[in-house]
Design a protein around this motif. Structure first.
Motif, PDB file in Angstrom:
ATOM      1  N   LEU A   4       0.821  -1.207   0.000  1.00  0.00           N
ATOM      2  CA  LEU A   4       0.000   0.000   0.000  1.00  0.00           C
ATOM      3  C   LEU A   4       0.853   1.255   0.000  1.00  0.00           C
ATOM      4  O   LEU A   4       0.685   2.141  -0.854  1.00  0.00           O
ATOM      5  N   PHE A   5       1.779   1.343   0.936  1.00  0.00           N
ATOM      6  CA  PHE A   5       2.550   2.575   1.049  1.00  0.00           C
ATOM      7  C   PHE A   5       3.647   2.664  -0.016  1.00  0.00           C
ATOM      8  O   PHE A   5       4.186   3.751  -0.249  1.00  0.00           O
ATOM      9  N   GLY A   6       3.919   1.549  -0.693  1.00  0.00           N
ATOM     10  CA  GLY A   6       4.786   1.617  -1.867  1.00  0.00           C
ATOM     11  C   GLY A   6       4.123   2.447  -2.956  1.00  0.00           C
ATOM     12  O   GLY A   6       4.770   3.277  -3.618  1.00  0.00           O
ATOM     13  N   ILE A   7       2.791   2.252  -3.128  1.00  0.00           N
ATOM     14  CA  ILE A   7       2.024   3.037  -4.103  1.00  0.00           C
ATOM     15  C   ILE A   7       2.013   4.509  -3.699  1.00  0.00           C
ATOM     16  O   ILE A   7       2.289   5.400  -4.502  1.00  0.00           O
ATOM     17  N   PHE A   8       1.695   4.756  -2.428  1.00  0.00           N
ATOM     18  CA  PHE A   8       1.591   6.136  -1.949  1.00  0.00           C
ATOM     19  C   PHE A   8       2.938   6.859  -1.964  1.00  0.00           C
ATOM     20  O   PHE A   8       3.011   8.047  -2.298  1.00  0.00           O
ATOM     21  N   ASP A   9       4.000   6.154  -1.594  1.00  0.00           N
ATOM     22  CA  ASP A   9       5.332   6.786  -1.577  1.00  0.00           C
ATOM     23  C   ASP A   9       5.769   7.168  -2.988  1.00  0.00           C
ATOM     24  O   ASP A   9       6.406   8.208  -3.194  1.00  0.00           O
ATOM     25  N   THR A  10       5.409   6.323  -3.960  1.00  0.00           N
ATOM     26  CA  THR A  10       5.747   6.617  -5.355  1.00  0.00           C
ATOM     27  C   THR A  10       5.027   7.890  -5.809  1.00  0.00           C
ATOM     28  O   THR A  10       5.625   8.763  -6.447  1.00  0.00           O
ATOM     29  N   ILE A  11       3.742   7.994  -5.473  1.00  0.00           N
ATOM     30  CA  ILE A  11       2.967   9.189  -5.837  1.00  0.00           C
ATOM     31  C   ILE A  11       3.554  10.425  -5.152  1.00  0.00           C
ATOM     32  O   ILE A  11       3.713  11.482  -5.774  1.00  0.00           O
ATOM     33  N   TYR A  12       3.888  10.293  -3.887  1.00  0.00           N
ATOM     34  CA  TYR A  12       4.459  11.421  -3.134  1.00  0.00           C
ATOM     35  C   TYR A  12       5.747  11.909  -3.781  1.00  0.00           C
ATOM     36  O   TYR A  12       5.944  13.120  -3.978  1.00  0.00           O
ATOM     37  N   GLU A  13       6.620  10.985  -4.139  1.00  0.00           N
ATOM     38  CA  GLU A  13       7.909  11.353  -4.728  1.00  0.00           C
ATOM     39  C   GLU A  13       7.741  11.975  -6.113  1.00  0.00           C
ATOM     40  O   GLU A  13       8.469  12.906  -6.478  1.00  0.00           O
ATOM     41  N   LYS A  14       6.788  11.469  -6.889  1.00  0.00           N
ATOM     42  CA  LYS A  14       6.592  11.964  -8.258  1.00  0.00           C
ATOM     43  C   LYS A  14       5.879  13.314  -8.311  1.00  0.00           C
ATOM     44  O   LYS A  14       5.866  13.954  -9.368  1.00  0.00           O
ATOM     45  N   THR A  15       5.280  13.724  -7.202  1.00  0.00           N
ATOM     46  CA  THR A  15       4.503  14.964  -7.218  1.00  0.00           C
ATOM     47  C   THR A  15       5.025  16.042  -6.267  1.00  0.00           C
ATOM     48  O   THR A  15       4.529  17.175  -6.293  1.00  0.00           O
ATOM     49  N   LYS A  16       6.009  15.731  -5.459  1.00  0.00           N
ATOM     50  CA  LYS A  16       6.451  16.698  -4.449  1.00  0.00           C
ATOM     51  C   LYS A  16       7.102  17.942  -5.077  1.00  0.00           C
ATOM     52  O   LYS A  16       7.215  18.970  -4.402  1.00  0.00           O
ATOM     53  N   TYR A  17       7.460  17.847  -6.345  1.00  0.00           N
ATOM     54  CA  TYR A  17       8.015  19.013  -7.042  1.00  0.00           C
ATOM     55  C   TYR A  17       7.062  20.205  -6.991  1.00  0.00           C
ATOM     56  O   TYR A  17       7.474  21.367  -7.019  1.00  0.00           O
TER      57      TYR A  17
END
Length: 602
Positions: free
Chosen positions: A200-213
């Motif tokens: 679950l948090f693998g999905i969320f962490d990926t989204i967080y990293e790809k959008t934190k810009y």
């Protein structure tokens, strides 16, 4: 003569249906502000839980499966086996669950009856005000001192029940460990979604990293909007003016009729069910929208028996922005209602919102509907002011240009709550101080603000067994909704007022929880769940979004407007507490007129 397995199926359905309804009736009364039934509610919940956890029921089903010869009969028995397996609990664990229920009822009672309010920044006097209304003031009031006063008041509300929260977290972990899980979050995510925390948090962490810009864009905005990143300023300075400007197009006294027309035009059919709506804020009432089903869809002698639903929200009538918030509830909770009341499964164990129903799948239905509401298509067709003027594309464009910088960060709220709860349940020797420290740290991690806040402790979901450690379901649903919408746009080019869309939704609604979230996503969209559609849509440029919006409006022009009358095939009752305000006994339109009159005169 019915077979022995068929006799067992009949008994299980009859018993569980009664236990479920008894609890749900008390639940609704309690959450609408009457805590006098809490002892009965807790006792009913305990009886329901004992039935679900009874190993004898599981053994009976397993024995029946061995002696069953019919494929359909065996499939149905396997649904019950999955259901009972999910709830198997040793007696010691059930005793812990009963303790948890009592503490949760105590927290709910205190939160519902608290003397909430803020200190007026000018008179220095205490002003009574609900937490819901203070949240609205923070978003819409032009006076920064007022916004800050309400923010500070909500910070105090956040910790009002902190000691009991720490206690209930410990008991929830104790319960989960007795069942063999590492902690309560591990128990919830595996049981409800068939995933591990790592997945679950693998999905969320990926989204967080790809959008934190996108956070850098907020910092740049503050150069021209001083004070933007203060937590009591952000929502107002970003969207407060838009909320005021839009308010004329979303008046709450028009909301009920627009909801009915939109659902009817989509082809939503409540299948003869009974629906009760309680939509206004009042003291003692639970401070968040929800939908529950006291009467589940069931079957008797092969005949389908319609269910019922209750849904609610906390509209402060006349408050700027409340009309739109009310519409969101009608669409969101109405989506939940339509989903569960269209189930065609014969066994009530898969016809409700509890496991094995995936929260992620349930929220996909409700969020699909409220996403349709927020679309430029729906605004173009339904959002009109008192003079009949349609929500202007120029307003959509101005809002898009200012707020598109936030679009990549739109999942952060959900990820924030989920990540906070994960950390809470993983923390050893939890204390009130640790909770506050984690709340502040998580706020700064997920929001580009200049100061920390305890706001996550104001999220009502974390205090309830059913919704705690489940907030991630909204995030998975967001991904599924974008994937589903992309599927429909490619196939039909439009969604609003499209009966073909409604027909496709009804096909998967009929399945209830007889299949897993992942299986249902594939059936609905034709492919496995990914974050691809969400990432594509949330990171699109202003130009790309505007081009699509104009094309959608142009496409909708060729679709005839809904002419009425509204036909939802439901008995609908508008209530305020124990008072019946309006009903659709004559027709839907008369009910809307009666409700509008009551709103304006009450």
């Amino acid at each position: 003569m019915p077979t022995k397995p068929q006799q067992l199926l009949n008994r299980l359905n009859t018993e569980y249906l009664k236990l479920h309804k008894t609890y749900e009736d008390y639940f609704w009364t309690s959450y609408m502000g009457d805590s006098s039934v809490d002892t009965k509610k807790n006792a009913a919940e305990s009886k329901r839980d004992e039935f679900r956890a009874d190993p004898k029921n599981l053994q009976l089903v397993q024995d029946a499966i061995e002696h069953s010869t019919g494929a359909e009969e065996k499939r149905r028995l396997n649904l019950w086996a999955t259901f009972f397996t999910a709830y198997q609990s040793p007696k010691k664990a059930l005793a812990v669950k009963n303790k948890i229920s009592k503490i949760e009822s105590s927290i709910l009672k205190k939160r519902s009856n608290a003397n909430d309010g803020y200190i007026d920044p000018y008179s220095k006097k205490f002003v009574k005000c609900s937490a819901v209304k203070m949240r609205s003031i923070i978003s819409t009031n032009a006076d920064e001192k007022m916004r800050k006063a309400c923010f500070q008041a909500r910070e105090k509300i956040a910790v009002a029940n902190l000691d009991q929260y720490v206690e209930v977290v410990g008991l929830r972990n104790e319960y989960a460990k007795l069942l063999g899980y590492t902690d309560f979050y591990d128990y919830k995510v595996q049981r409800e979604d068939g995933m591990t925390k790592t997945e679950l948090f693998g999905i969320f962490d990926t989204i967080y990293e790809k959008t934190k810009y996108a956070r850098e864009g907020i910092k740049k905005l503050e150069e021209t909007l001083p004070g933007l990143r203060k937590p009591w300023n952000f929502n107002y300075m970003m969207a407060g003016d838009f909320t005021k400007e839009e308010d004329q197009y979303f008046q709450f006294d028009e909301a009920l009729e627009r909801w009915g027309k939109s659902f009817s035009a989509l082809g939503v059919d409540f299948r003869g069910s009974t629906i009760q709506l309680d939509l206004l804020d009042r003291k003692g009432k639970y401070s968040n929208g929800f939908c529950h089903w006291p009467d589940l869809v069931s079957f008797k002698n092969g005949k389908r028996i319609a269910g019922s639903s209750n849904f609610t929200c906390n509209v402060v009538f006349g408050q700027v922005g409340s009309g739109y918030n009310g519409l969101v509830t009608l669409f969101h909770e109405g989506g939940h209602s339509a989903h569960m009341l269209n189930i065609e499964e014969q066994d009530v164990c898969v016809n409700h919102e509890y496991s094995p129903m995936s929260m992620s799948w349930a929220e996909t239905q409700s969020m699909f509907m409220d996403t349709m509401l927020s679309s430029v298509e729906w605004k173009y067709r339904y959002a009109k002011n008192a003079e009949g003027e349609v929500y202007p594309l120029s307003l959509f464009e101005r809002k898009l240009k200012k707020l598109n910088v936030l679009s990549p960060l739109s999942l952060n709220y959900i990820i924030w709550v989920a990540s906070f709860e994960r950390e809470i349940y993983e923390t050893k020797k939890l204390t009130a101080k640790k909770v506050k420290d984690m709340a502040r740290a998580s706020y700064l991690r997920y929001f580009e603000r200049s100061e920390a806040a305890l706001e996550v402790l104001n999220v009502p979901h974390i205090y309830s067994w059913e919704s705690s450690a489940s907030y991630h379901g909204y995030g998975l649903a967001e991904l599924a909704v974008d994937q589903w919408r992309d599927y429909f746009y490619k196939k039909y080019e439009y969604i609003v007022d499209n009966k073909a869309v409604g027909d496709e939704m009804k096909k998967v609604w009929a399945l209830g929880a007889s299949k897993t979230f992942n299986e249902l996503v594939v059936l609905a969209t034709g492919k496995k769940l990914t974050a691809d559609a969400w990432l594509k849509n949330s990171t699109a440029s202003v130009k790309a979004v505007l081009t699509k919006a104009k094309a959608k409006i142009e496409r909708l022009k060729s679709v005839p407007e809904f002419a009425g009358p509204v036909q939802l095939n439901a008995k609908i009752k508008m209530v305020s507490g124990k008072k019946t305000v309006a009903e659709n006994k004559k027709n839907f339109e008369t009910m809307c007129a009666d409700y509008k009159k009551w709103l304006r005169n009450s």
